[in-house]
Design an enzyme around this catalytic site. Structure first.
Site, mmCIF file in Angstrom:
data_model
loop_
_atom_site.group_PDB
_atom_site.id
_atom_site.type_symbol
_atom_site.label_atom_id
_atom_site.label_comp_id
_atom_site.label_asym_id
_atom_site.label_seq_id
_atom_site.Cartn_x
_atom_site.Cartn_y
_atom_site.Cartn_z
ATOM 1 N N PHE A 133 3.321 51.999 -31.535
ATOM 2 C CA PHE A 133 4.315 52.687 -32.354
ATOM 3 C C PHE A 133 5.699 52.288 -31.872
ATOM 4 C CE2 PHE A 133 7.281 56.044 -33.503
ATOM 5 C CZ PHE A 133 7.068 56.100 -34.868
ATOM 6 N N ASP A 218 8.602 48.606 -24.601
ATOM 7 C CA ASP A 218 9.085 49.791 -25.300
ATOM 8 C C ASP A 218 8.702 50.992 -24.436
ATOM 9 O OD1 ASP A 218 9.328 52.079 -26.830
ATOM 10 O OD2 ASP A 218 8.536 51.187 -28.671
ATOM 11 N N LYS A 247 14.094 58.841 -26.295
ATOM 12 C CA LYS A 247 13.514 60.186 -26.084
ATOM 13 C C LYS A 247 14.049 60.973 -24.876
ATOM 14 C CE LYS A 247 9.466 60.015 -28.973
ATOM 15 N NZ LYS A 247 9.012 58.719 -29.459
HETATM 16 C C1 LIG Z 1 9.313 57.793 -30.485
HETATM 17 C C2 LIG Z 1 9.094 56.366 -30.259
HETATM 18 C C3 LIG Z 1 9.849 55.393 -30.943
HETATM 19 C C4 LIG Z 1 10.845 55.750 -32.023
HETATM 20 O O1 LIG Z 1 11.899 56.533 -31.548
HETATM 21 P P1 LIG Z 1 12.825 57.312 -32.615
HETATM 22 O O2 LIG Z 1 13.869 57.947 -31.741
HETATM 23 O O3 LIG Z 1 11.953 58.308 -33.307
HETATM 24 O O4 LIG Z 1 13.382 56.312 -33.534
HETATM 25 C C5 LIG Z 1 9.620 54.070 -30.634
HETATM 26 N N1 LIG Z 1 8.735 53.702 -29.703
HETATM 27 C C6 LIG Z 1 7.997 54.604 -29.019
HETATM 28 C C7 LIG Z 1 7.043 54.137 -27.974
HETATM 29 C C8 LIG Z 1 8.146 55.965 -29.279
HETATM 30 O O5 LIG Z 1 7.389 56.849 -28.632
#
Ligand SMILES: *Cc1c(COP(=O)(O)O)cnc(C)c1O
Length: 393
Positions: A133, A218, A247
């Site tokens: 994701f 990420d 986050k």
């Molecule tokens: C939450 C998340 C995103 C996206 O972040 P947003 O602030 O919602 O755009 C991307 N990568 C990972 C691994 C995430 O957990």
């Protein structure tokens, strides 16, 4: 305004639980009917220090009275200091600030392509993992290895491929001369709490070095202490060329960051990329406070201790209930895999005063604040156990 009325005004893109939250304190939140809930999801791994932390209140109050925003046409001390701090913590060299995870990944993808473009090379392909994701913008849904986020949005930006996670031969086979970057979560959060093997990450790093490919981690969900080290990549001893954060970084204020090595970061040349809000004094001041409190209160240690405690409790559930298969994850990003859909369990927990979330249809995910106490973990496990017992499964 009640939930039915609110639904009249909001786009229906979220499947929300039918409560309205009005305040929080530490790892506890309250709804508008006065019910309290123990918070085991921390705003999806955002509220690093829990709710209404005094140090954050002080910083926000002070910064609001000083300066909220001034644009990136000028320097500001909070952004300068936060960049220095993140560089020291990560051992990467350069930082670009934005406002969310998807924006951080957008920057990472743009930078990877620009880096090779600057060398006159036709390398633009990005390989990511299935079940990954990476966000909800057009580039980041193209990067995400789950069909459900892509449905209805074609045509998607080109240049993305997905390979099975933890499968080095599959990754190797997907690489070609146009591959610019491999983008991975060291621990997949949304995709089911799937941990990367250390040997896999080492193998990926070696492949990247061999084939002149950039490695992007990420760590939007795993970074900022979530896995018991400041960044999950430290555990594997595998350093990326580009790292994305969001986050937990702001503890509740919106902020994202993309970090890069000196060599790669140089390609984000003047005028090549930007954002109006990114790196504003308010969000940077709060992120500095989050990092400061984490250090002062030795929260990495707390993450490790509470993780062990929570894992022990979850293992007991696996041993007790046939619906559970295994405990997964690391630090305070833990999951318990069921062989049934977990929504009824989440609803039962909600009714009994515990907020937990899913990671896909069959995984319960736990993401408490990093300063959650031993007593609160015990309490949450009790509510979870009672909630499962009360279900006719
Ligand atoms: C939450 C998340 C995103 C996206 O972040 P947003 O602030 O919602 O755009 C991307 N990568 C990972 C691994 C995430 O957990």
């Amino acid at each position: 305004m009640n939930i039915q009325d609110a639904s009249q005004y909001l786009t229906p893109n979220y499947g929300r639980f039918p409560i309205t939250l009005v305040k929080g304190q530490g790892s506890r939140v309250w709804d508008d009917a006065g019910n309290s809930y123990l918070d085991f999801m921390a705003g999806i791994a955002v509220n690093t220090l829990g709710h209404a932390h005094p140090a954050m209140i002080e910083t926000i109050t002070k910064q609001a009275a000083t300066m909220l925003h001034c644009s990136n046409l000028y320097f500001n001390p909070q952004q300068n200091q936060l960049a220095k701090k993140l560089v020291e913590l990560s051992a990467l060299d350069k930082v670009f600030f934005c406002n969310s995870g998807a924006e951080a990944n957008e920057a990472a993808i743009k930078l990877a392509r620009k880096y090779f473009h600057d060398q006159g090379l036709q390398k633009y392909g990005i390989i990511t993992a299935t079940q990954s994701f990476h966000g909800r913008t057009m580039q980041t849904i193209a990067a995400t290895g789950q069909d459900k986020v892509k449905a209805g949005f074609a045509p998607l930006p080109a240049g993305f491929k997905h390979v099975p996670f933890n499968d080095l031969p599959a990754l190797k086979a997907a690489i070609d001369d146009s591959t610019a970057a491999i983008m991975l979560e060291p621990l997949q959060g949304e995709g089911g709490v799937n941990l990367a093997n250390i040997e896999y990450l080492e193998g990926v790093r070696a492949l990247c070095d061999e084939r002149d490919i950039l490695l992007i981690f990420d760590e939007i969900q795993t970074g900022i202490g979530r896995c018991g080290t400041m960044f999950a990549f430290e555990k594997a001893g595998v350093k990326p060329d580009i790292l994305t954060l969001a986050k937990g970084l702001g503890g509740g204020v919106p902020i994202g960051a993309m970090l890069a090595t000196e060599k790669v970061g140089a390609s984000l040349s003047a005028g090549s990329h930007g954002t109006t809000f990114g790196g504003n004094p308010m969000s940077c001041a709060v992120a500095l406070t989050v990092l400061d409190v984490m250090e002062k209160d030795d929260l990495l240690n707390n993450v490790q201790a509470r993780s062990a405690q929570l894992q022990t409790g979850l293992q007991k559930l696996v041993a007790t209930y046939a619906i559970f298969e295994e405990v997964r994850g690391d630090g305070l990003l833990l999951g318990i895999k069921a062989n049934i859909e977990v929504v009824p369990i989440i609803n039962a927990c909600l009714g009994n005063g515990l907020l937990v979330l899913a990671a896909g249809p069959q995984v319960l995910r736990f993401l408490p604040a990093l300063n959650i106490s031993e007593a609160e973990i015990t309490e949450g496990l009790d509510i979870l156990n009672q909630s499962i017992k009360g279900l006719d499964l």
